[in-house]
Write a protein that holds these residues in place. Structure first.
Motif: not given
Ligand SMILES: Nc1ncnc2c1ncn2[C@@H]1O[C@H](COP(=O)(O)OP(=O)(O)OP(=O)(O)O)[C@@H](O)[C@H]1O
Ligand SMILES: [Mg+2]
Lengths: 225, 412
Positions: B177-192
Motif C-alpha cells: 500500500k502507499y503512504i504519503n510522506i510530505k506529499g510524496v507517495p511511498f510504497k510500504v515494503i516491510g514492517i519491522f
C-alpha cells in the motif's frame, strides 16, 4: 585369654615421671573371673586401661586371645576393643542423650549392624537384665543399679571375650552391688566370658575365683577365693 | 561413610540438641540469604542498565556531523560541518574490518498519511545496512535493499507502531500500500520491530537515502555515518574509529581533537565500560557475600568446637566401644555439613523467595528490573555450602578424633 608379662608403664607429665606399673605378669584363662584389689593410686585402673587397649604399655608383652597387642594404630585398636572387649565403669558412662536401648545397641552400630536389627538385639539384652520396660528411658531417669545393668548389657552385646570392670559397684549401695555381682557371675558362668573386676570391697572380691593384690605397681599377692 | 545409619545417628544427636543446632544454623542461613539478595539485586541493576543498550548493535559506532569548537588552520570556530555522500564513500574505503555501514539523513518528525489517517513519524533515510546496525526485526515483507538505493525507489519500511496508527485494525494489510510522506507517495515494503525504548525508535519509517536526497533535498548531503565493527577486538574497533575521525577531519579541515565538530556514539565502548563497572559490582557483592558466609562458617566451627568439648565424654565412650578415628571425624564433619547445608538451603529459599516477591511487585525501571538468582547461582551456593560445612567441621572433627578415651572416661 589374657597373657601379660613384665608390663611397665610410666606417665610423664611435664618434668615429672611417674612409674606406675613396675613389671606386671598375669595370666588369665578363658572363663576365669578375677578381682583386682589395691590401695588408691597403686595402678589398678592403669592396668585395666592397658588390658582394654585404651592405653599402651611401655615395656613387656600383652597377648589378648592370641593377638599380640603392640604398636597398634587407633583404628586397629578400636576394632579390637569392639570385637574382644566389654567395659563396665564405676560411673556407668552411658551416653546421656541416648535411651537405654540405643546405649546398649551402640557397639553394634560400630559393627555396621542395621538399626532395626541392633535395636532388637539390644531389647533382648535389656530383657535379660530385667529392664525391658526401661528401654526407652534416658539414663538420668534410671537408678544407679539400673544404669549399671544397662552398661553391662552394652558390654555384653558385642559378645566379647573379656569384660573389664573398673569398680563396677563403686557407686552403688551394698544390696545393689550384690545384685550387680549376681549378674556378672551369671554371665561368667553361663557365657564363659572372662572377667577382670577392680574393686575396693572384700565382699565383691570374694565372689570372684581369684583376687590379685597390687601394691605400688606390682602384684604382691594372689589369693584363691 | 554416608550410610543411612550415620545420618540417623546425626539426626538423633541434632534432635537432642535443638537450640545449639538452631544457633549454629542461623548464621549460615543469614549469610546465604544475604548473598542471594545481594547477587539478585546486582542482577537487577545489571538487567536494568542492559535494557538501555537494546535496539542497536553492541558493536555499533555512530558518527554525526556537528559544529567546530576549536580554531584550526586559520579557520574560525562555529563552522558547521556538512557530511556528503563523498564522506560516506571515503570512510567505506579507508577503514578496514567494518561489518556493516550506512549513511543517514535527519528528516526528523514528518507528517505522514494514509488516506484519512495521519501521524507524525520519524522518517529516517538510510542505506540497507542500517537495518543490521539498528538490529531491527522484520515482521513482514523486507527491509531496504541495494536495488531500492540504486534506482531511488519510493519505498518505505515502517515500524509496527506506524503500521498500527496508519493502518488501523489488526488484519488491515499495509504491504504494497502507499503512504504519503510530505506529499510524496511511498510504497510500504516491510514492517519491522525496533527493540529500542525511545519513542522515535518505535515510530520510525526507513526510506532509501538516495530517494530522499533526490526528492526532498536535491543534494548529496548526509547527517550521520554508522558502522559495526564485526568481530574486531576493542583495540581494533578503536583503531577503526580513529581512522574514520582522521579521514573526516582531513576532508573537512577540522582539528582531530575537536570534540564538537563530529559527535560520536560508541556503543561498544559504553558496553565495555558498563561491563567493567558490573564486574566490579559483582566482585564487590561476592566479597561481601563470601565474607558473611565466612563469618557464618567461623560461627559454626566455633559452636562445633564447643560442642565437641561438651561431647568429650560421649566421644570417649564411643571410642571405647569401637569407634575408629575415621568414624568420629565423619560423624562431626557430617553433622557440620548437614547443619550448614540445611540452614543454608533455608537461607537460599528465603532469599530467592524474597527476590521473586520483589520482581513481581516492583515495576521494572531503567535502573532495576528482574532481580533474579539464576540456577547457576543457586547451584554455586549449594556447592559453596557443602564446602563451607566441611570447613566448619574440619577442625572440630580433628579435635574430636584426638580425644583419648582414658582421659575422657577418667573418674572425677
Ligand atoms: N593419664 C595420666 N597421666 C599422669 N598420671 C596418671 C595418669 N593416669 C593415672 N595417673 C597416675 O598413676 C597413678 C595410678 O593411677 P590409677 O588410676 O591406675 O590408680 P588406681 O589404682 O586405679 O587408683 P584408684 O583406686 O584411686 O582408682 C596415680 O598416681 C595417678 O595419679
Ligand atoms: Mg582406679
Amino acid at each position: 585369654m589374657v597373657d601379660i608379662s613384665n608390663i611397665h608403664k610410666t606417665y610423664i607429665t611435664g618434668n615429672n615421671k611417674l612409674h606406675v606399673l613396675k613389671g606386671i605378669d598375669l595370666k588369665v584363662d578363658a572363663g576365669e573371673m578375677i578381682s583386682v584389689m589395691g590401695a588408691s593410686g597403686s595402678g589398678k585402673s592403669t592396668l585395666l586401661n592397658i588390658l582394654g587397649i585404651l592405653d599402651n604399655h611401655d615395656h613387656g608383652e600383652y597377648i589378648l586371645n592370641g593377638v599380640r597387642i603392640e604398636n597398634l594404630n587407633e583404628r586397629k585398636a578400636a576394632m579390637l576393643r569392639n570385637k574382644f572387649l566389654g567395659f563396665v565403669f564405676q560411673s556407668f558412662n552411658l551416653v546421656s542423650f541416648k535411651n537405654a536401648m540405643e546405649n546398649v545397641a551402640l557397639p553394634l552400630y560400630y559393627q555396621n549392624v542395621k538399626r532395626k536389627k541392633r535395636n532388637a538385639i539390644a531389647m533382648e539384652f535389656l530383657d535379660r537384665m530385667g529392664l525391658k520396660d526401661w528401654a526407652h528411658h534416658l539414663p538420668n531417669e534410671l537408678s544407679g543399679g539400673q544404669k549399671q545393668r544397662v552398661a553391662i548389657a552394652r558390654a555384653l552385646i558385642a559378645k566379647p571375650k573379656v569384660i573389664l570392670a573398673d569398680e563396677p559397684t563403686g557407686a552403688l549401695d551394698s544390696v545393689t552391688s550384690q545384685e550387680v555381682m549376681d549378674i556378672l557371675t551369671d554371665i561368667n558362668k553361663n557365657e564363659n566370658i572372662t572377667m577382670l573386676i577392680v574393686t575396693h570391697e572384700h565382699d565383691i572380691a570374694k565372689r570372684t575365683q581369684k583376687t590379685i593384690r597390687i601394691t605400688d605397681g606390682m602384684i604382691t599377692e594372689i589369693i584363691k577365693n | 561413610m554416608f550410610s543411612l545409619d550415620r545420618w540417623q545417628e546425626i539426626y538423633s544427636t541434632i534432635r537432642k540438641n535443638k537450640l545449639r543446632t538452631f544457633l549454629t544454623g542461623f548464621a549460615v542461613a543469614w549469610g546465604i540469604f544475604m548473598l542471594i539478595i545481594l547477587l539478585g539485586s546486582g542482577n537487577g541493576l545489571e538487567n536494568g542498565v542492559k535494557e538501555e543498550f537494546k535496539g542497536g548493535a553492541l558493536n555499533g559506532i555512530w558518527i554525526s556531523s556537528g559544529v567546530t569548537s576549536v580554531q584550526y588552520k586559520g579557520l574560525k570556530t562555529g563552522r558547521e560541518i556538512k557530511f556528503t555522500d563523498q564522506d560516506y564513500k571515503l570512510i567505506k574505503t579507508s577503514i578496514k574490518g567494518y561489518d556493516r555501514i550506512s549513511a543517514r539523513l535527519y528528516m526528523g518528525n514528518v507528517l505522514v498519511s494514509n488516506k484519512n489517517e495521519y501521524g507524525t513519524f520519524f522518517v529516517s533515510p538510510s542505506h540497507p545496512d542500517y537495518g543490521y546496525i539498528k538490529e531491527v526485526q522484520v515482521l513482514q515483507g523486507r527491509f531496504l535493499n541495494q536495488i531500492d538505493i540504486r534506482e531511488c525507489r519510493k519505498v518505505a519500511a515502517i515500524g509496527e507502531k506506524v503500521k498500527s496508527q496508519l493502518f488501523k485494525g489488526r488484519d488491515t494489510v499495509a504491504l504494497e500500500k502507499y503512504i504519503n510522506i510530505k506529499g510524496v507517495p511511498f510504497k510500504v515494503i516491510g514492517i519491522f520491530r525496533d527493540f529500542g525504548r525511545g519513542d522515535d525508535e518505535q515510530k520510525r519509517i526507513y526510506i532509501p537515502i538516495t530517494t530522499a536526497q533526490k526528492v526532498f533535498y536535491t543534494s548529496n548531503v548526509i547527517n550521520q555515518i554508522s558502522f559495526t565493527t564485526g568481530q574486531a577486538s576493542p583495540e581494533e574497533a578503536d583503531a577503526m574509529l580513529k581512522k574514520a575521525k582522521m579521514t573526516l577531519a582531513r576532508s573537512h579541515t577540522f582539528s582531530p581533537d575537536d570534540p564538537r565538530a563530529i559527535d560520536i556514539m560508541n556503543k561498544s565502548e559504553d558496553v565495555r565500560r558498563f561491563n567493567a563497572l558490573f564486574t566490579g559490582i559483582r566482585l564487590f557483592i561476592w566479597i561481601i557475600g563470601i565474607g558473611t558466609i565466612i563469618a557464618g562458617i567461623v560461627g559454626v566451627s566455633n559452636i562445633m568446637m564447643i560442642s565437641v568439648k561438651e561431647r568429650t565424654k560421649e566421644i570417649g565412650i564411643r571410642k571405647a566401644l569401637g569407634a575408629t578415628p575415621g568414624s568420629v571425624i565423619g560423624l562431626i564433619m557430617q553433622e557440620a555439613i548437614l547443619i550448614t547445608g540445611f540452614a543454608g538451603y533455608i537461607g537460599l529459599v528465603l532469599g530467592v523467595g524474597l527476590l521473586e516477591l520483589i520482581s513481581r511487585n516492583i515495576p521494572p525501571s531503567d535502573f532495576f528490573r528482574n532481580p533474579e538468582a539464576n540456577l547457576a547461582i543457586a547451584l554455586g551456593a549449594t556447592v559453596l555450602l557443602i564446602i563451607a560445612g566441611a570447613f566448619a567441621g574440619f577442625f572440630p572433627a580433628i579435635k574430636a578424633a584426638a580425644i583419648r578415651p582414658i582421659e575422657a572416661l577418667r573418674e572425677e
